[in-house]
Write a protein that holds these residues in place. Structure first.
Motif, short mmCIF file in Angstrom:
data_model
loop_
_atom_site.label_atom_id
_atom_site.label_comp_id
_atom_site.label_asym_id
_atom_site.label_seq_id
_atom_site.Cartn_x
_atom_site.Cartn_y
_atom_site.Cartn_z
N GLY A 19 -3.90 9.38 5.60
CA GLY A 19 -2.88 8.33 5.59
C GLY A 19 -1.85 8.49 4.49
N GLY B 154 2.88 7.38 -4.65
CA GLY B 154 2.53 5.98 -4.94
C GLY B 154 1.14 5.59 -4.46
N LEU C 60 -0.76 3.19 -6.66
CA LEU C 60 -0.15 1.87 -6.67
C LEU C 60 -0.46 1.14 -5.35
CD1 LEU C 60 1.76 -0.16 -8.07
CD2 LEU C 60 3.66 0.99 -6.90
C1 HEM Z 1 -0.17 2.22 2.25
C2 HEM Z 1 0.92 2.59 1.64
C3 HEM Z 1 1.48 3.98 1.69
C4 HEM Z 1 1.31 4.96 2.63
C5 HEM Z 1 0.49 4.92 3.90
C6 HEM Z 1 2.11 6.11 2.19
C7 HEM Z 1 2.16 7.32 2.87
C8 HEM Z 1 2.78 8.45 2.40
C9 HEM Z 1 2.73 9.74 3.02
C10 HEM Z 1 1.98 10.07 4.31
C11 HEM Z 1 3.44 10.61 2.26
C12 HEM Z 1 3.54 12.13 2.49
C13 HEM Z 1 4.87 12.64 2.89
C14 HEM Z 1 4.87 14.11 3.23
O1 HEM Z 1 3.86 14.82 3.16
O2 HEM Z 1 5.96 14.57 3.62
C15 HEM Z 1 4.00 9.85 1.17
C16 HEM Z 1 4.84 10.35 0.19
C17 HEM Z 1 5.44 9.58 -0.77
N1 HEM Z 1 5.15 8.25 -1.06
FE1 HEM Z 1 3.85 7.06 -0.10
N2 HEM Z 1 2.74 5.78 1.03
C18 HEM Z 1 2.38 4.51 0.68
C19 HEM Z 1 2.78 3.81 -0.45
C20 HEM Z 1 3.66 4.29 -1.39
C21 HEM Z 1 4.08 3.58 -2.58
C22 HEM Z 1 3.58 2.20 -3.02
C23 HEM Z 1 5.00 4.37 -3.20
C24 HEM Z 1 5.79 4.17 -4.47
C25 HEM Z 1 6.09 3.10 -5.03
C26 HEM Z 1 5.15 5.59 -2.42
C27 HEM Z 1 5.98 6.63 -2.73
C28 HEM Z 1 5.95 7.86 -2.11
C29 HEM Z 1 6.81 8.97 -2.51
C30 HEM Z 1 7.84 8.96 -3.62
C31 HEM Z 1 6.46 10.05 -1.68
C32 HEM Z 1 7.06 11.45 -1.72
C33 HEM Z 1 6.21 12.33 -2.59
C34 HEM Z 1 6.71 13.74 -2.68
O3 HEM Z 1 7.58 14.15 -1.92
O4 HEM Z 1 6.20 14.47 -3.55
N3 HEM Z 1 4.31 5.50 -1.34
N4 HEM Z 1 3.57 8.54 1.27
#
Ligand code: HEM
Length: 423
Positions: A355, A365, A368
């Protein structure tokens, strides 16, 4: 006859009407796990539905690149994004190695488990406040759990971290909804001319964040906003659009995803009340419950990659330039990895869900998101005496960040003093 041309996998309208296409993914995992799709309105792509194949792709970021785009765009969105200010913001999630690592370092210190625990006060207060609001009318009532409860919790936490004043919370919410749910007529920006509407959206976002950035450059406080406003990559400051892009991606990536997990989690508890009772009986196991909610809801439905060279995945020949769409929601029901994947079990262990993605771009994140869900879930487990559906839930018209936009419930919660008394 082919199982699907991909329309059901990527058309927001399909999700709005039927929910995520689990029956099709299940067939694909068994019969065609790397499946060529040529949908009606989107570019052709390979649908990747197995857990193992998603790991193989995500852990080779030089070969399977994010820079060309992580979302499948339809014709209108493609034109709009190309011309809008949004396209000028290079964001972390669309930057490949080796630069990606440098960009990630700008903010990673704010998202470590220790740094996030330091935010517990903000997070727990927010959880208490939203449940207090439910309790305000004598403890019993009806509400839309999506719009009245779940939306407020990540909004308050992220706004606090990003320095957005309380009175501007509705603005940032409206704007980011417009970025991500631009397909949903209820949430999208008004305006006949979709391209113009997207352009205006870029300008408004710029105005909102620019004031905060200027302020934190003059008076840094150590919060996330200050870290981003003063970020250095390779010793040089981030450019203006890169800084704005960083604000935008942390807010947008963090808000709807967490909200959708909370709403989907509540739906799962309404359908499986014994599972909420387990959390109530064993609050010390709440972390496992949060992982199961993320697996179950998979709010980020997919990410796209583009092959930088010819490759083979799952025995299929992938050509340079081909798009691969990794459906996390499918991997999270993969029978090869999960026992009874269609059962919602808060004590599932092990739970190797994808996920939060995996590899280079693993969710920044995640800590968080986990801590935010944990706080609200504990608050609800303590104080929600009962709840039931009070109307039809409605799915967001989107195939990218997916979930329910409306979840009407009837409930009874304990007031603050009663819950303190109840221990
Ligand atoms: C249940 C909540 C969340 C889910 C399911 C989720 C899911 C994901 C997934 C699947 C990716 C991978 C993207 C990839 O491989 O291309 C990702 C990347 C990312 N998420 Fe989350 N996210 C959540 C909450 C958050 C929160 C709370 C934040 C920040 C405040 C956040 C910030 C980011 C950022 C900045 C990336 C990019 C990381 C990178 O490129 O190195 N996410 N998220």
């Amino acid at each position: 006859m082919a199982i699907t041309n991909g329309d059901e996998l990527v058309e927001g309208e399909y999700y709005a009407e039927h929910g995520p296409p689990h029956d099709i993914w299940t067939r694909l995992r068994h019969e065609s796990p790397v499946h060529r799709c040529e949908p009606t309105r989107f570019e052709p792509f390979w649908a990747i539905t197995k857990h193992a194949d998603i790991i193989e792709i995500s852990t080779q970021p030089e070969l399977f690149r994010s820079e060309p785009g992580i979302v499948l765009l339809d014709n209108i969105q493609e034109a709009a994004i190309e011309t809008s200010a949004l396209s000028m913001m290079r964001v972390i999630i669309m930057i490949d190695p080796p630069e990606h690592c440098e960009v990630r370092k700008v903010s990673s210190q704010v998202f470590t488990p220790k740094a996030v625990r330091a935010l517990d006060d903000v997070i727990e207060r927010s959880a208490r406040e939203v449940v207090d609001q439910l309790a305000s009318e004598g403890g019993e009532g009806e509400c839309d759990f999506a719009t009245d409860v779940a939306v407020a919790h990540p909004l308050r936490i992220l706004s606090t971290m990003l320095g957005i004043p309380r009175e501007q919370e509705p603005d940032i919410l409206r704007l980011t909804n417009q970025v991500f749910a631009s397909e949903d007529p209820e949430l999208q920006r008004e305006g006949e001319d979709r391209i113009r509407a997207m352009l205006e959206l870029g300008q408004e976002l710029y105005q909102l964040f620019d004031g905060i950035i200027q302020d934190r450059r003059a008076n840094p406080t150590g919060d996330l906003a200050s870290v981003l406003a003063n970020g250095l990559v390779g010793g040089s400051p981030l450019g203006p659009m890169e800084t704005i892009g960083y604000f935008l991606i942390t807010f947008t990536a963090g808000h709807d995803t967490t909200k959708n997990a909370l709403v989907g989690g509540m739906r799962a508890f309404l359908d499986n009340p014994d599972e909420l009772a387990k959390v109530r009986a064993h609050p010390e196991r709440v972390e496992k419950a949060v992982e199961e909610i993320v697996r179950w809801t998979s709010p980020v439905n997919y990410m796209k990659r583009t092959a930088a060279a010819d490759a083979v995945i799952g025995g299929k020949q992938i050509a340079e330039g081909d798009s691969l769409v990794m459906f996390y929601a499918s991997a999270n029901r993969d029978e090869a990895v999960f026992d009874d994947p269609f059962d919602f079990r808060v004590d599932r262990d092990p739970n190797r869900h994808l996920g939060f993605g995996i590899g280079e771009h693993f969710c920044l994140g995640a800590n968080l998101a986990r801590r935010s869900q944990r706080a609200l879930l504990l608050e609800l487990a303590r104080r929600l005496e009962w709840a039931e559906l009070a109307g039809e839930p409605e799915q967001i018209q989107s195939s990218f960040v997916v979930g329910l936009k409306h979840l009407p419930i009837r409930y009874r919660v304990l007031s603050v003093s009663a819950s303190v008394g109840a221990g």
